[in-house]
Design an enzyme around this catalytic site. Structure first.
Site, PDB file in Angstrom:
ATOM      1  N   LYS A  35     -24.824 -31.608 -17.024  1.00  0.00           N
ATOM      2  CA  LYS A  35     -24.034 -32.311 -16.005  1.00  0.00           C
ATOM      3  C   LYS A  35     -24.740 -33.616 -15.633  1.00  0.00           C
ATOM      4  CE  LYS A  35     -26.460 -29.516 -12.651  1.00  0.00           C
ATOM      5  NZ  LYS A  35     -26.534 -28.166 -12.119  1.00  0.00           N
ATOM      6  N   TYR A 256     -43.979 -57.153   0.485  1.00  0.00           N
ATOM      7  CA  TYR A 256     -43.311 -57.086   1.786  1.00  0.00           C
ATOM      8  C   TYR A 256     -44.079 -56.183   2.741  1.00  0.00           C
ATOM      9  CZ  TYR A 256     -39.074 -59.160  -0.242  1.00  0.00           C
ATOM     10  OH  TYR A 256     -38.171 -59.987  -0.829  1.00  0.00           O
TER      11      TYR A 256
HETATM   12  C1  LIG Z   1     -27.561 -27.455 -12.428  1.00  0.00           C
HETATM   13  C2  LIG Z   1     -27.377 -25.992 -12.543  1.00  0.00           C
HETATM   14  C3  LIG Z   1     -28.295 -25.219 -13.275  1.00  0.00           C
HETATM   15  C4  LIG Z   1     -29.559 -25.783 -13.867  1.00  0.00           C
HETATM   16  O1  LIG Z   1     -30.525 -25.940 -12.857  1.00  0.00           O
HETATM   17  P1  LIG Z   1     -31.996 -26.419 -13.234  1.00  0.00           P
HETATM   18  O2  LIG Z   1     -32.760 -26.210 -11.992  1.00  0.00           O
HETATM   19  O3  LIG Z   1     -31.877 -27.859 -13.602  1.00  0.00           O
HETATM   20  O4  LIG Z   1     -32.417 -25.594 -14.362  1.00  0.00           O
HETATM   21  C5  LIG Z   1     -28.013 -23.875 -13.448  1.00  0.00           C
HETATM   22  N1  LIG Z   1     -26.895 -23.319 -12.913  1.00  0.00           N
HETATM   23  C6  LIG Z   1     -26.032 -24.029 -12.175  1.00  0.00           C
HETATM   24  C7  LIG Z   1     -24.833 -23.358 -11.604  1.00  0.00           C
HETATM   25  C8  LIG Z   1     -26.232 -25.384 -11.965  1.00  0.00           C
HETATM   26  O5  LIG Z   1     -25.367 -26.084 -11.239  1.00  0.00           O
END
Ligand SMILES: *Cc1c(COP(=O)(O)O)cnc(C)c1O
Length: 372
Positions: A35, A256
């Protein structure tokens, strides 16, 4: 001349990290979580290193379409399921699996006209209180789905809130187990942290594990374990160059707000990377940086397009020197974990890799031409 800043994706590192998950969770099928444009790595670049996956999970239909366009014929799961009834047509057309986490999604499915019955992942809220049916409502949701001709197969999914922390997963596992133990179907529970920490136990691993962050070379439970301790390799290098230098005397300040003051003569470099590239402004003096593959530190505040670094530990460094903000130095092979930089900004590697700005060109070191 393009501005000297680049994000380089390393498919070989992705292959290596995927292999580490396979070893940690033997016999489990790997649903790679890609994702958010593969956690900011570019789905196409990431796919080059993750072809050995057993499946992919994405958030959006558009990401699923990109995977199919790369000729991925295997499983793709929509991790939050569909957002409107029309999405179900795309699921039928592209052969997508989808999560079902609420009654509204079941209503849509019941009204969906399809020749191809779907595989769905019924989601339980086992304690995180984000998406999913509570254990009390889970079985009636199952019964509803099971009665639909639109549904071919039902699998079970839940997500852990504390796989990387002291609370652990036992309380959620118990809730999940109690409500599903006699239901037929595949199960998936483990994110990266649970995959590394618990999935060597066949009773804990489930049929599918869902690694995300670990694939990209960030430690899921940093600082308890570092990426190096987990034998992970950075999948992204963010690099830039020294585009200016200054010679400071005691009492001179940098940037800054004058937050850094030199205590003696010092040579500093001005680097072509700033917060508008996605480097966190919250990183302050002493955040680690590699110059010519040698570890040194940030000085003063990060500005929009530039940041300053200490060149004193790096003999011969000057204009044109290579700077690695995180990842791996092509010059010496030295690595700087994104986790260390994230910690300096009070956040996690996830956020940094997802936030690399669109203006930073991204390439894949197994492929010549830059691609977004
Ligand atoms: C993003 C996600 C994962 C993966 O999580 P990580 O901590 O990056 O391994 C697993 N299950 C769901 C439902 C997620 O949304």
């Amino acid at each position: 001349m393009p501005r000297p800043i680049l994000a380089t994706i390393h498919p070989q590192a992705l292959r290596h990290n995927l292999e580490q998950v396979r070893k940690a969770a033997p016999d489990a099928k790997l649903m790679c979580m890609v994702k958010a444009n593969a956690y900011g790595h570019g789905l196409e670049h990431a796919f080059a290193g993750l072809r050995a996956a057993d499946g992919f999970a994405v958030l959006e239909i558009a990401e699923a379409q990109r995977l199919r366009a790369m000729d991925w014929r295997g499983p793709i799961l929509l991790i939050e399921g569909v957002f409107e009834p029309r999405d179900l047509e795309m699921c039928s057309r592209l052969g997508l699996w989808h999560t079902v986490h609420c009654d509204r999604q079941i209503d849509w499915l019941a009204a969906h006209k399809t020749q191809v019955p779907h595989r769905v992942f019924l989601k339980m809220n086992s304690g995180m209180n984000r998406l999913g049916f509570t254990p009390e409502r889970f079985r009636s949701a199952y019964a509803r789905l099971n009665a639909l001709t639109q549904v071919e197969e039902i699998s079970f999914i839940t997500h852990f809130s504390d796989a990387d922390g002291p609370r652990g997963t036992a309380h959620q596992r118990a809730v999940f187990e109690r409500a599903t133990h006699d239901l037929p179907g595949e199960r998936t529970l483990c994110n990266s942290a649970a995959s590394l920490l618990e999935a060597s136990d066949e009773h804990l691993r489930g049929d599918w594990v869902r690694p995300g962050i670990v694939l990209f070379g960030s430690s899921p439970d940093y600082p308890a374990h570092t990426a190096q301790q987990w034998n992970l390799q950075p999948a992204m290098t963010l690099s830039a160059q020294v585009i200016g230098t200054q010679q400071l005397q005691a009492g001179d300040t940098v940037g800054y707000g004058s937050t850094f003051t030199a205590t003696g003569p010092m040579h500093i470099g001005v680097v072509s990377c700033g917060y508008a590239d996605g480097y966190p402004r919250l990183c302050g003096t002493d955040t680690p940086v590699l110059v010519n593959g040698v570890r040194t530190r940030l000085l003063g505040r990060v500005s929009m397009d530039m940041l300053c670094v200490d060149l004193m530990p790096v003999p011969g460094a000057g204009l044109g020197s290579e700077v690695v903000l995180w990842g791996k130095s092509p010059r010496t092979g030295a690595t700087l974990s994104i986790d260390e930089v994230a910690a300096a900004a009070g956040t996690v590697g996830y956020e940094l890799m997802c936030a690399v700005a669109a203006r930073v060109p991204m390439v894949n070191d197994e492929e010549a031409t830059p691609r977004k």
